[in-house]
Design an enzyme around this catalytic site. Structure first.
Site, PDB file in Angstrom:
ATOM      1  N   TYR A 155       0.840  -1.202   0.000  1.00 48.18           N
ATOM      2  CA  TYR A 155       0.000   0.000   0.000  1.00 48.18           C
ATOM      3  C   TYR A 155       0.878   1.256   0.000  1.00 48.18           C
ATOM      4  O   TYR A 155       0.678   2.159  -0.816  1.00 48.18           O
ATOM      5  CB  TYR A 155      -0.931  -0.002   1.213  1.00 48.18           C
ATOM      6  CG  TYR A 155      -1.716   1.274   1.365  1.00 48.18           C
ATOM      7  CD1 TYR A 155      -2.870   1.472   0.620  1.00 48.18           C
ATOM      8  CD2 TYR A 155      -1.309   2.275   2.235  1.00 48.18           C
ATOM      9  CE1 TYR A 155      -3.593   2.651   0.738  1.00 48.18           C
ATOM     10  CE2 TYR A 155      -2.019   3.446   2.360  1.00 48.18           C
ATOM     11  CZ  TYR A 155      -3.163   3.634   1.607  1.00 48.18           C
ATOM     12  OH  TYR A 155      -3.872   4.810   1.730  1.00 48.18           O
ATOM     13  N   LYS A 211       1.342   4.285  -2.864  1.00 53.50           N
ATOM     14  CA  LYS A 211       1.116   5.706  -2.594  1.00 53.50           C
ATOM     15  C   LYS A 211       2.384   6.528  -2.836  1.00 53.50           C
ATOM     16  O   LYS A 211       2.308   7.683  -3.238  1.00 53.50           O
ATOM     17  CB  LYS A 211       0.580   5.906  -1.172  1.00 53.50           C
ATOM     18  CG  LYS A 211      -0.817   5.318  -0.984  1.00 53.50           C
ATOM     19  CD  LYS A 211      -1.817   5.876  -1.992  1.00 53.50           C
ATOM     20  CE  LYS A 211      -3.226   5.390  -1.727  1.00 53.50           C
ATOM     21  NZ  LYS A 211      -4.219   6.020  -2.598  1.00 53.50           N
TER      22      LYS A 211
END
Length: 153
Positions: A60, A64
């Site tokens: 994740y 990002k």
């Protein structure tokens, strides 16, 4: 692995593809309406910062960080066209997604959707002479519920 593909696909690949498809329309809008504030606002995450990486969310956070790099390069590509590129990087936002974690989050202390709207309004109302590249939004108050000690369980 499928989880990696899903996370990278959702958070980075789809964002890049949608952004690239919109650029010709944004350039034309700016050409036709030179005084209009034309902006690309990428919704990223506090996970795109070194102060918020989490050892349990490496994929994740990597996705990002990819959004962060893409947004930075995109700003440089589009700035002479008068198109702003800004990345919002909020911490926990009180959404349906966050409700999955209400056993460990204090939802009323999370950033509220209206706070995100306030940040978007700020970006859209900035003068043409400046562009906020990144806006890191941190909840003002603690969002984590206390972890019970073994004696409290």
């Amino acid at each position: 692995d499928k989880i990696v593909q899903d996370i990278i696909g959702t958070n980075l690949t789809n964002l890049i593809m949608a952004t690239k498809e919109s650029i010709p329309y944004l350039k034309e809008t700016k050409r036709l309406h030179p005084n209009m504030n034309v902006s690309i606002i990428q919704l990223s995450s506090r996970g795109a910062t070194f102060r918020a990486t989490d050892e349990t969310d490496s994929i994740y956070c990597a996705s990002k960080f990819g959004v962060r790099g893409f947004s930075d390069c995109l700003f440089k590509e589009l700035k002479e066209d008068g198109i702003k590129v800004c990345q919002l990087m909020p911490g926990w936002v009180n959404t349906d997604f966050a409700k999955q974690y209400e056993d460990r989050l204090i939802l009323e202390n999370c950033i509220q959707p209206s706070d995100i709207a306030y940040a978007v309004d700020f970006i859209l109302n900035c003068p043409d002479t400046m562009c906020p590249l990144e806006i890191l939004l941190q909840p003002q108050y603690n969002t984590n519920k206390p972890i019970p000690t073994p004696q409290e369980k």
